[in-house]
Design a protein around this motif. Structure first.
Motif: not given
Length: 338
Positions: A251-274
């Motif tokens: 590969d010409e570019d041998r540096f790869r960045v990948i996101n690792i997450g759920t793909g969903e946003g949760t606010t702090v207040r929503e975390l508290v409720a959960a």
């Protein structure tokens, strides 16, 4: 790949990844100075206590374990408020010592590196969603060290004699929970992240404080992508086992960045409720200004993780809460009997 070197392998993330690798028949070789990691987390595992900048120790590790096929670099100082107060300490520990580590890896012919990075370096977006092409704008010394470490790694793949050097960067979001088998978990009973503080408030009967309530989110509290630490560990294991498919020597570019997450946003207040729903109790919730270095937050676009790693998060916030609570009970009992 028979063996993998894990720096910081006695910490929360590193030890969970080590367990995931063991479950797949891969031997983790752990290097940790135990400044934050726990000796209990490396019991029965190949372990070297020492500094990632100790060149002689790295040479010894590779001499004794020539089967090491890659390095997972997890070792770092990670507390945002501490980094604001001690920036030089963070730059030395996270950046300068990474340079020393990479020199040792190159000298010993270890040309595959998976870097455990952070989503904290992303610039804020209007809705909090970020993909790997979004601008970075680290807002604390801790996050800037992660950004600088990525820059160092990318430049490393382009330097003289770097034709075989390849790097996969995993920018993971907000880990919660513990190893579901309770082999390891969060070693600090007084953590600085939101779920740890919720557990602490619930256990001690003290108020929980939402730091920052005027962010541009649906309820004013910060938004995060809370992901079970076992999912994070399995993503790291997938990056290691699929390494040669993700970044190839040609590969010409041998540096790869990948996101690792759920793909969903949760606010702090929503975390508290959960959390309240999971424990069946109501907390005393208060509000305060943001801490030094705090930001609105973000959540992941995870298309690349699915495509390149064949990975996606499988566990819920409720499972993360349950595993975190079970781990705290076990860990508290163990510390009390020590």
């Amino acid at each position: 790949m028979k063996k993998v070197l894990i720096t910081g392998g006695a910490g929360y993330i590193g030890s969970t990844v080590a367990s995931a690798l063991l479950d797949q028949g891969i031997t983790p070789v752990i290097l940790d100075d135990l400044s934050k990691g726990r000796p209990e987390f490396v019991e029965g595992r190949v372990f070297y206590q020492g500094d990632i900048a100790d060149a002689a120790l790295l040479d010894r590790i590779f001499a004794e374990h020539p089967e090491i096929g890659a390095t997972l670099h997890c070792a770092a100082r990670i507390v945002v408020p501490e980094s604001v107060g001690k920036p030089l300490f963070y730059y030395r520990e996270n950046v300068a010592k990474t340079v020393d580590l990479l020199e040792s890896l190159q000298r010993n012919g270890c040309t595959r590196v998976v870097f455990s990075s952070s989503a904290s370096l992303y610039a804020p977006t209007p809705d909090g969603r970020v993909d790997e092409t979004c601008p970075v704008e680290a807002s604390s010394p801790y996050a800037r060290t992660k950004q600088m470490m990525e820059n160092v790694l990318q430049d490393w793949t382009r330097g003289e004699g770097a034709e075989r050097i390849r790097v996969v960067v995993l920018r993971y979001f907000n880990p919660i929970g513990a190893d579901p088998q309770l082999r390891t978990g969060l070693q600090d009973l007084s953590p600085t992240h939101a779920l740890g503080k919720l557990i602490e408030a619930h256990a001690d009967g003290t108020p929980f404080t939402v730091t920052g309530v005027d962010w541009a989110t649906r309820d004013g509290s910060g938004i995060r992508d809370y992901i079970h630490v076992q999912d994070v560990a399995e993503a790291h294991a997938a990056a290691l086992t699929r390494f040669d498919e993700v970044v190839r020597p040609a590969d010409e570019d041998r540096f790869r960045v990948i996101n690792i997450g759920t793909g969903e946003g949760t606010t702090v207040r929503e975390l508290v409720a959960a959390f309240e729903q999971a424990v069946g109790a109501t907390l005393d919730v208060r509000e305060a200004d943001p801490r030094p270095g705090d930001v609105l937050g973000c959540y992941a676009a995870v298309d690349n993780a699915r495509e390149l790693l064949g990975w996606s998060a499988r566990r819920t916030i409720a499972e993360g809460v349950a595993d975190a609570l079970a781990w705290r009970t076990k860990w508290t009992a163990r510390l009390a009997s020590a």
